[in-house]
Scaffold this motif. Structure first.
Motif, PDB file in Angstrom:
ATOM      1  N   MET A   1       0.842  -1.212   0.000  1.00 18.87           N
ATOM      2  CA  MET A   1       0.000   0.000   0.000  1.00 18.87           C
ATOM      3  C   MET A   1       0.865   1.245   0.000  1.00 18.87           C
ATOM      4  O   MET A   1       0.591   2.208  -0.719  1.00 18.87           O
ATOM      5  CB  MET A   1      -0.918  -0.014   1.230  1.00 18.87           C
TER       6      MET A   1
ATOM      7  N   GLN B   1       2.390   1.783  -3.463  1.00 25.89           N
ATOM      8  CA  GLN B   1       1.432   2.321  -4.427  1.00 25.89           C
ATOM      9  C   GLN B   1       1.181   3.795  -4.171  1.00 25.89           C
ATOM     10  O   GLN B   1       1.097   4.600  -5.101  1.00 25.89           O
ATOM     11  CB  GLN B   1       0.119   1.542  -4.347  1.00 25.89           C
TER      12      GLN B   1
ATOM     13  N   LEU C   1      -6.176   2.708   0.218  1.00 25.07           N
ATOM     14  CA  LEU C   1      -5.339   2.607  -0.974  1.00 25.07           C
ATOM     15  C   LEU C   1      -5.384   3.884  -1.809  1.00 25.07           C
ATOM     16  O   LEU C   1      -4.473   4.147  -2.601  1.00 25.07           O
ATOM     17  CB  LEU C   1      -5.772   1.418  -1.826  1.00 25.07           C
TER      18      LEU C   1
END
Length: 597
Positions: free
Chosen positions: A6, A9, A88
């Protein structure tokens, strides 16, 4: 591992958005620096949610890019899956209940009015600006960053130019050009001096009810109350959105806003927040353009004309291509480009679509078109940059030449006259009609000659100044060396005087020793009666003889010792004098070198 993924990203998204949006210090095509630099990292978003509208809220991720932290308050507690998915995308999903019973058009209106203050309670002092919007509102970050660069986030600002208003002559409409609002203090009115204001907007930093009531006394009652539905309608438009400063959200607390909202009955959440902020002492600041240019709005320019915004973007994209003459051509005219450059937000109005999925798809489509428009705009500016830089260089050179002429004019009267002629002021007024009789060719020739003369005289002045500086440096060096030489001579004289004093003292000590020896002998040999006078004379003579004898005997040794001592003293004094003189000469040389530099 999942948490590390996470974080990776999020870091990747952050890098992508930084490359696309930049720091936000300037809008494309405007190199003016920011008074208050801002980037997407300084911005958070807050929107009311609904379990049935979750897909619409998720669609806004395409322009938030996972970088703009977002607080979404729904009408049901979020599930763990929703919370995890939201993380996210840098989202926080929360819960605030619907109104029961309803006190406005929709059950979620209190939540809609409070969501900025709920978000502030969550984020704290970690941001500068908060985007307030519906779940079907699209913001365009490049234009948003351009707008905010001159606003101080510490000041309580409620920024929008899209308001509901009914002035008693007809139904409420939005955006109403005569809706009361303030201008920001930094707004430059000079380019719009010949335009009529749609409303006599006062400058406010921040905007307050007192400023607006003084500017439009006929709109408000004697108590400066905000007009309310149903007698009147006056509020910001929630779908168009607004930008709230951190300073405003620190100044007005959640408890006050909640108590105020729960006490109201009105048309919607945008009315709740408008009325309660008015009661707290703050109201809307317009970015400025809509006050002077009717029809040009930063927030949802339509209104709610999503197809109109799409047509503007399509006109720019379709017609913005390189022509045969290597110049850019476009079917997007000046008005089109002005509106696209100013457009900060767009209301999709999801309820007008056949299905909410269609609204979500449109959000993605309009965002993609806007990004293509930004890329083409960037390409155009890159093409035009050399010419723009050349023009800027020419302008800078002209300013330098004007400054040089002004300096020369202060030194020489002729140069002042030549500079005045070169600037077109001339002295023709003093000459009556004689100058008017000159031909254009003669005037051009005269001006060219005057400019040449001014340049030559300026060169003469510069040369004279250089010669004066050189003479000053030479005089300073000579004076310093003369001072050092005088100091060295003084030290040498002082050393010689010390030698003479030393020799004199040594001789005096030797004479005192002889006299003392004679006196001692007289005391050991008593004198006879009647011989006192003769003894005295003889004693004096003997003392003289003894003194001479002792002096003669001791002369060689004394002279040698004195000579040796004098030589030692002279050598030591000479070394000290040389060292001192050398130090002063070195210091003087350093001073001269510094003066020359």
């Amino acid at each position: 591992m999942a948490r590390q993924g996470m974080h990776f990203q999020a870091s990747l998204l952050l890098a992508v958005v930084t490359l696309r949006f930049g720091s936000g210090s300037a809008q494309t095509g405007d190199a003016r620096s920011s008074r208050f630099p801002v980037s997407v990292h300084d911005i958070v978003a807050a929107l009311p949610g609904d379990v049935d509208h979750m897909d619409v809220a998720r669609a806004s991720r395409i322009w938030r890019k996972g970088v703009i932290r977002t607080y979404i308050a729904g009408n049901t507690p979020p599930t763990p899956e929703v919370v995890a998915e939201g993380l996210l995308h840098n989202e926080t999903w929360a819960y605030y209940p619907d109104d029961k019973p309803r006190r406005s058009m929709y059950a979620g209106d209190t939540r809609a009015g409070l969501v900025p203050f709920l978000a502030h309670a969550h984020f704290g002092d970690t941001y500068s600006w908060l985007l307030y919007m519906d779940d079907d509102t699209v913001f365009f970050p490049p234009a948003l960053l351009h707008l905010l660069r001159d606003f101080d986030p510490a000041i309580p600002y409620f920024i929008t130019d899209h308001l509901w208003y009914a002035n008693g002559t007809g139904p409420a409409t939005h955006p109403h050009p005569q809706a009361p609002r303030c201008l920001p203090c930094h707004f430059d009115e000079a380019p719009y001096a010949r335009r009529r204001r749609s409303f006599p907007a006062p400058r406010g930093c921040p905007c307050t009810p007192q400023l607006l009531c003084a500017a439009a006394p006929r709109v408000f009652n004697a108590h400066c109350d905000i007009p309310r539905h149903p007698a009147n309608t006056f509020s910001m438009h929630g779908g168009a959105g607004a930008v709230l400063s951190a300073g405003l959200l620190r100044a007005v607390g959640l408890d006050f806003m909640e108590a105020c909202s729960l006490s109201l009955q009105s048309t919607g959440g945008d009315a709740f927040i408008s009325i309660c902020l008015w009661q707290a002492g703050y109201f809307v600041t317009d970015p400025g353009l809509s006050v002077f240019m009717e029809g040009v709005h930063a927030f949802d320019p339509g209104p709610e004309d999503r197809l109109g915004a799409m047509r503007l973007l399509a006109a720019y994209i379709d017609g913005h291509r390189e022509g045969a003459d290597r110049h850019w051509v476009t079917t997007c005219d000046e008005a089109c480009e002005r509106q696209l450059g100013a457009m900060v937000s767009l209301h999709i109005r999801s309820r007008s679509f056949a299905a909410l999925d269609d609204a979500a798809s449109f959000i993605k489509a309009i965002t993609t078109l806007y990004e293509v428009y930004q890329e083409l705009l960037h390409h155009k500016e890159e093409r035009e940059r050399p010419a723009a830089e050349a023009a800027a260089a020419a302008e800078a050179a002209a300013r330098v030449a004007a400054a040089a002429a002004a300096v020369a004019a202060q030194k020489l009267p002729d140069v002042r006259t030549a500079a005045a002629a070169a600037n077109g002021t001339g002295t023709g007024a003093a000459g009556g009609g004689s100058e008017s009789a000159e031909s254009l060719e003669d005037q051009a020739h005269r001006l060219a000659m005057d400019k040449t003369k001014a340049g030559a005289q300026a060169a003469v002045v510069a040369g004279a100044m250089a010669e004066t500086e050189a003479e000053t440096e030479a005089l300073a060096a000579a004076a310093a060396k003369e001072t050092v030489a005088g100091t060295a001579a003084g030290l040498a004289a002082a050393a010689q005087e010390e030698i003479v004093v030393s020799e004199t003292g040594h001789d005096a000590a030797a004479g005192d020793g002889v006299v003392a020896a004679a006196g001692e002998r007289e005391q050991t040999e008593p004198s006879k009666p009647g011989e006192a006078g003769q003894a005295s004379v003889e004693g004096q003579e003997a003392g003289m003889v003894l003194e001479a004898t002792a002096a003669g005997q001791e002369a060689p040794g004394t002279a040698a010792a004195a000579g040796q001592e004098a030589s030692t003293t002279v050598a030591a004094s000479q070394e000290s004098s040389d060292a001192a003189a050398a130090g002063q000469i070195a210091a003087a040389d350093q001073g001269v070198s510094a003066a020359v530099r």
